[in-house]
Design a protein around this motif. Sequence first.
Motif, short mmCIF file in Angstrom:
data_model
loop_
_atom_site.label_atom_id
_atom_site.label_comp_id
_atom_site.label_asym_id
_atom_site.label_seq_id
_atom_site.Cartn_x
_atom_site.Cartn_y
_atom_site.Cartn_z
N GLU A 134 14.67 9.55 0.82
CA GLU A 134 14.66 8.67 1.97
C GLU A 134 16.00 7.95 2.62
OE1 GLU A 134 11.28 5.65 1.79
OE2 GLU A 134 10.50 6.99 0.14
N THR A 165 11.58 12.48 3.46
CA THR A 165 10.37 11.74 2.97
C THR A 165 9.59 12.88 2.05
OG1 THR A 165 9.42 12.28 4.88
CG2 THR A 165 10.41 10.12 4.70
N GLY A 189 10.82 3.10 6.03
CA GLY A 189 11.92 3.65 5.39
C GLY A 189 13.11 3.74 6.09
N GLY A 191 5.88 7.93 1.30
CA GLY A 191 7.01 7.40 0.63
C GLY A 191 6.83 5.90 0.30
N GLY A 207 9.99 3.46 1.06
CA GLY A 207 10.51 2.84 2.18
C GLY A 207 10.70 1.36 1.36
#
Length: 440
Positions: A181, A128, A60, A396, A398
């Motif tokens: 993010e 996140t 991310g 997350g 990313g």
Amino acid sequence: MRDPGALDAFSGDESVVAPVRPLAAVRARSVADVQATLSWASQHGVPITARGGGTGKAGGCVPDAHGVVLSLAELDSIRSVEARHGWAEVDAGVITGPFREAMEEQRLFYPPDPGALDACTLGGNVATNAGGPVALKYGVTRDYVLGVEAVLADGTKLELGRRQPKGVAGYDLARLLVGSEGTLAVITGVRLGVLPRPREILAALLPFASIDDAADAVARSRLLGLRPRALEFFDRTALQRAARSPGFPQDPAWGALLLVEFDGEPGEPEAALLRFVEGLDKAPLDVQVATGEARRRDLWRLRRETSRLVKAGAAGWITEDVAVPVGSVPELVALLPGLGERFGLCALAYGHAGDGNLHVNLIWDEPEAGEQAEAAADAVIEAALRLGGTISAEHGIGLAKRRFLPREIGDRSLQLMRALKDQFDPKGILNPGKVLGGPW
Ligand code: 2HG
Ligand code: ZN
């Protein structure tokens, strides 16, 4: 800063996504620095990747080669603690572990405890929506975000959110930024809810003869009417690989291990642990209570190091952080042995099984054994979605998990998310390509 050597420190995170050296990095020392950087970037169409501790697991904060990294790490003050209101206001760059300790000194408790406690920042946790073991009882970062101070793509500063738990005035923009993010705005400060510190905490190791017995215990945990604050799982392979480090609990008779923790008023955790063990269909081989706070902390240190220990010496790996409804944990875990054999690598799992979130790690020790790793990762994702779960419970999207996102949320939701992104960031300068892909 433009020195190529120094820029390497801003080029990657803890994922397998290859680092990218940015054109430059800005170390913000004030919110005004963040505003000035964004307003300049917006005028010149320069990609900006905000960065906290750089401990992400999904790429991310891997920057654009033609962009600038905006580090928030030096914005690191606890602005105020309002115990009577139940919140603290912090700069985005405050490190999570020390913040939790500072709260403890005031008999307060900030629950979210992501793996990289000693290096990750609260702003990064918000960006996140980080989780961790005690999310089981206390929820994830989003559940503690009352307010957010953020800078929009054009440099405008915004105060979002509220100062008390309740508030339904309009859309909840503060929490929309949670988990975005760095693609919608740059978070510079947060108002975080804090709780009274629990008076007693008790941790215990419960080894089981087989992986199925341990997974069944996890699946049953909700039905017992108890609320462990953490219920962590390690399969045999994870134990064996981690136990190459001294001090890591292990025994050849263990098929799998649970680390369970209860908190409450004096006496309550012990009573809850007893009821938990008695309520299980298949008894654990042993109940090893962590005697004393030092041992309890040591167990958690080892648990936090598991991610690194299981991968030590490997030629390569892929970490997944799928979650499934907790009753389906046995089905997810049952896939693992077959998975390793089918794809010719080591498939292991550990993690926050009490809330259905398992870190399936695909690891190979010889470079050629990794050829089928992507296909194995696909099979894990497929299984999680088939069981009604998610592709990412806490790390997350990313760059690393972008290709899986449409499979979980579908095209219409993706379109809506892209429309939102366009509203917040019409020039597409904020962490381009992350989460939703694009430009589109
Ligand atoms: C943990 O729970 C982290 O230890 C990292 O979320 C997980 O790297 C991993 O597999
Ligand atoms: Zn985790």
